[in-house]
Design a protein around this motif. Structure first.
Motif, PDB file in Angstrom:
ATOM      1  N   ALA A  30       0.839  -1.205   0.000  1.00  0.00           N
ATOM      2  CA  ALA A  30       0.000   0.000   0.000  1.00  0.00           C
ATOM      3  C   ALA A  30       0.875   1.257   0.000  1.00  0.00           C
ATOM      4  O   ALA A  30       0.587   2.216  -0.718  1.00  0.00           O
ATOM      5  N   SER A  31       1.948   1.237   0.761  1.00  0.00           N
ATOM      6  CA  SER A  31       2.862   2.383   0.792  1.00  0.00           C
ATOM      7  C   SER A  31       3.492   2.613  -0.582  1.00  0.00           C
ATOM      8  O   SER A  31       3.622   3.753  -1.030  1.00  0.00           O
ATOM      9  N   ALA A  32       3.861   1.535  -1.243  1.00  0.00           N
ATOM     10  CA  ALA A  32       4.445   1.651  -2.584  1.00  0.00           C
ATOM     11  C   ALA A  32       3.423   2.216  -3.572  1.00  0.00           C
ATOM     12  O   ALA A  32       3.765   3.062  -4.419  1.00  0.00           O
ATOM     13  N   ARG A  33       2.162   1.777  -3.456  1.00  0.00           N
ATOM     14  CA  ARG A  33       1.123   2.322  -4.336  1.00  0.00           C
ATOM     15  C   ARG A  33       0.904   3.801  -4.076  1.00  0.00           C
ATOM     16  O   ARG A  33       0.686   4.583  -5.009  1.00  0.00           O
ATOM     17  N   LEU A  34       0.990   4.212  -2.805  1.00  0.00           N
ATOM     18  CA  LEU A  34       0.855   5.633  -2.488  1.00  0.00           C
ATOM     19  C   LEU A  34       2.002   6.436  -3.110  1.00  0.00           C
ATOM     20  O   LEU A  34       1.784   7.540  -3.614  1.00  0.00           O
ATOM     21  N   GLU A  35       3.216   5.874  -3.084  1.00  0.00           N
ATOM     22  CA  GLU A  35       4.347   6.557  -3.710  1.00  0.00           C
ATOM     23  C   GLU A  35       4.121   6.712  -5.213  1.00  0.00           C
ATOM     24  O   GLU A  35       4.404   7.765  -5.788  1.00  0.00           O
ATOM     25  N   GLU A  36       3.623   5.656  -5.851  1.00  0.00           N
ATOM     26  CA  GLU A  36       3.342   5.719  -7.286  1.00  0.00           C
ATOM     27  C   GLU A  36       2.271   6.767  -7.591  1.00  0.00           C
ATOM     28  O   GLU A  36       2.397   7.531  -8.554  1.00  0.00           O
ATOM     29  N   LEU A  37       1.235   6.791  -6.774  1.00  0.00           N
ATOM     30  CA  LEU A  37       0.167   7.774  -6.980  1.00  0.00           C
ATOM     31  C   LEU A  37       0.675   9.191  -6.748  1.00  0.00           C
ATOM     32  O   LEU A  37       0.282  10.131  -7.456  1.00  0.00           O
ATOM     33  N   ASN A  38       1.557   9.370  -5.777  1.00  0.00           N
ATOM     34  CA  ASN A  38       2.132  10.683  -5.517  1.00  0.00           C
ATOM     35  C   ASN A  38       2.958  11.139  -6.717  1.00  0.00           C
ATOM     36  O   ASN A  38       2.868  12.303  -7.125  1.00  0.00           O
ATOM     37  N   ALA A  39       3.736  10.236  -7.280  1.00  0.00           N
ATOM     38  CA  ALA A  39       4.521  10.571  -8.473  1.00  0.00           C
ATOM     39  C   ALA A  39       3.597  10.955  -9.624  1.00  0.00           C
ATOM     40  O   ALA A  39       3.866  11.908 -10.357  1.00  0.00           O
ATOM     41  N   ARG A  40       2.511  10.236  -9.763  1.00  0.00           N
ATOM     42  CA  ARG A  40       1.534  10.536 -10.822  1.00  0.00           C
ATOM     43  C   ARG A  40       0.910  11.918 -10.593  1.00  0.00           C
ATOM     44  O   ARG A  40       0.745  12.694 -11.519  1.00  0.00           O
ATOM     45  N   ALA A  41       0.587  12.212  -9.350  1.00  0.00           N
ATOM     46  CA  ALA A  41      -0.035  13.497  -9.022  1.00  0.00           C
ATOM     47  C   ALA A  41       0.909  14.667  -9.294  1.00  0.00           C
ATOM     48  O   ALA A  41       0.450  15.775  -9.574  1.00  0.00           O
ATOM     49  N   GLN A  42       2.209  14.422  -9.209  1.00  0.00           N
ATOM     50  CA  GLN A  42       3.191  15.488  -9.413  1.00  0.00           C
ATOM     51  C   GLN A  42       3.465  15.776 -10.884  1.00  0.00           C
ATOM     52  O   GLN A  42       4.132  16.748 -11.207  1.00  0.00           O
ATOM     53  N   GLN A  43       2.938  14.946 -11.778  1.00  0.00           N
ATOM     54  CA  GLN A  43       3.180  15.144 -13.203  1.00  0.00           C
ATOM     55  C   GLN A  43       2.510  16.427 -13.687  1.00  0.00           C
ATOM     56  O   GLN A  43       1.404  16.760 -13.267  1.00  0.00           O
ATOM     57  N   GLU A  44       3.187  17.105 -14.565  1.00  0.00           N
ATOM     58  CA  GLU A  44       2.647  18.331 -15.151  1.00  0.00           C
ATOM     59  C   GLU A  44       1.571  17.980 -16.177  1.00  0.00           C
ATOM     60  O   GLU A  44       1.654  16.968 -16.855  1.00  0.00           O
ATOM     61  N   GLY A  45       0.575  18.844 -16.271  1.00  0.00           N
ATOM     62  CA  GLY A  45      -0.416  18.726 -17.328  1.00  0.00           C
ATOM     63  C   GLY A  45      -1.473  17.658 -17.134  1.00  0.00           C
ATOM     64  O   GLY A  45      -2.099  17.230 -18.100  1.00  0.00           O
ATOM     65  N   LEU A  46      -1.699  17.222 -15.888  1.00  0.00           N
ATOM     66  CA  LEU A  46      -2.782  16.259 -15.654  1.00  0.00           C
ATOM     67  C   LEU A  46      -4.121  16.948 -15.891  1.00  0.00           C
ATOM     68  O   LEU A  46      -4.322  18.091 -15.484  1.00  0.00           O
ATOM     69  N   PRO A  80       2.601   6.553  11.901  1.00  0.00           N
ATOM     70  CA  PRO A  80       3.041   7.631  11.010  1.00  0.00           C
ATOM     71  C   PRO A  80       2.797   7.332   9.531  1.00  0.00           C
ATOM     72  O   PRO A  80       2.546   8.246   8.740  1.00  0.00           O
ATOM     73  N   ARG A  81       2.822   6.068   9.160  1.00  0.00           N
ATOM     74  CA  ARG A  81       2.562   5.705   7.769  1.00  0.00           C
ATOM     75  C   ARG A  81       1.095   5.967   7.422  1.00  0.00           C
ATOM     76  O   ARG A  81       0.780   6.437   6.327  1.00  0.00           O
ATOM     77  N   CYS A  82       0.220   5.677   8.366  1.00  0.00           N
ATOM     78  CA  CYS A  82      -1.200   5.966   8.168  1.00  0.00           C
ATOM     79  C   CYS A  82      -1.407   7.474   8.057  1.00  0.00           C
ATOM     80  O   CYS A  82      -2.097   7.949   7.153  1.00  0.00           O
ATOM     81  N   ALA A  83      -0.805   8.224   8.967  1.00  0.00           N
ATOM     82  CA  ALA A  83      -0.945   9.686   8.950  1.00  0.00           C
ATOM     83  C   ALA A  83      -0.431  10.263   7.634  1.00  0.00           C
ATOM     84  O   ALA A  83      -1.062  11.156   7.045  1.00  0.00           O
ATOM     85  N   GLN A  84       0.680   9.749   7.151  1.00  0.00           N
ATOM     86  CA  GLN A  84       1.238  10.226   5.883  1.00  0.00           C
ATOM     87  C   GLN A  84       0.280   9.924   4.730  1.00  0.00           C
ATOM     88  O   GLN A  84       0.073  10.762   3.849  1.00  0.00           O
ATOM     89  N   GLY A  85      -0.321   8.750   4.749  1.00  0.00           N
ATOM     90  CA  GLY A  85      -1.285   8.397   3.709  1.00  0.00           C
ATOM     91  C   GLY A  85      -2.496   9.309   3.729  1.00  0.00           C
ATOM     92  O   GLY A  85      -2.973   9.746   2.676  1.00  0.00           O
ATOM     93  N   ARG A  86      -2.985   9.609   4.916  1.00  0.00           N
ATOM     94  CA  ARG A  86      -4.145  10.502   5.029  1.00  0.00           C
ATOM     95  C   ARG A  86      -3.796  11.927   4.604  1.00  0.00           C
ATOM     96  O   ARG A  86      -4.619  12.616   4.004  1.00  0.00           O
ATOM     97  N   GLU A  87      -2.575  12.364   4.910  1.00  0.00           N
ATOM     98  CA  GLU A  87      -2.139  13.685   4.456  1.00  0.00           C
ATOM     99  C   GLU A  87      -2.055  13.726   2.939  1.00  0.00           C
ATOM    100  O   GLU A  87      -2.447  14.720   2.310  1.00  0.00           O
ATOM    101  N   GLN A  88      -1.554  12.644   2.347  1.00  0.00           N
ATOM    102  CA  GLN A  88      -1.472  12.573   0.894  1.00  0.00           C
ATOM    103  C   GLN A  88      -2.868  12.585   0.276  1.00  0.00           C
ATOM    104  O   GLN A  88      -3.102  13.230  -0.738  1.00  0.00           O
ATOM    105  N   CYS A  89      -3.805  11.898   0.910  1.00  0.00           N
ATOM    106  CA  CYS A  89      -5.201  11.901   0.453  1.00  0.00           C
ATOM    107  C   CYS A  89      -5.748  13.326   0.477  1.00  0.00           C
ATOM    108  O   CYS A  89      -6.326  13.799  -0.505  1.00  0.00           O
TER     109      CYS A  89
END
Length: 101
Positions: A30-46, A80-89
């Motif tokens: 789940a943490s790895a998927r959150l990292e992938e989604l974060n990278a996707r969210a940072q892409q320009e032009g979404l 802290p991993r849960c908190a980080q995920g919720r912050e990312q959400c």
């Protein structure tokens, strides 16, 4: 008779195999998927649709992560991993809202 014995021995048993190791693997996944989604969210032009899709998926994975974390209240390293995920959400939802989604 031997065939029947082999057939029964080969049947899957309905056993709950969840152990901490399995949860650790699921938490890491789940943490790895959150990292992938974060990278996707940072892409320009979404597009707004893509940004909102990423937000929806991020929040779903974050809640999945938190439900796994809650199974282990004795582990100080997991909240802290849960908190980080919720912050990312929350951040992803903000991006979707700013976009007009």
């Amino acid at each position: 008779m031997l065939l029947a014995g082999l057939a029964l021995a080969g049947c899957a048993k309905n056993v709950d195999t969840r152990v901490a190791g399995d949860d650790d693997a699921a938490i890491d996944s789940a943490s790895a998927r959150l990292e992938e989604l974060n990278a996707r969210a940072q892409q320009e032009g979404l597009s707004c649709a893509d940004e909102c899709d990423v937000a929806t998926r991020t929040c779903a994975v974050a809640e999945e992560l938190c439900s796994l974390v809650e199974r282990h209240p004795d582990r100080d390293d997991l909240p802290p991993r849960c908190a980080q995920g919720r912050e990312q959400c929350s951040s992803s939802k903000d991006g979707c809202t700013r976009c007009g989604g």
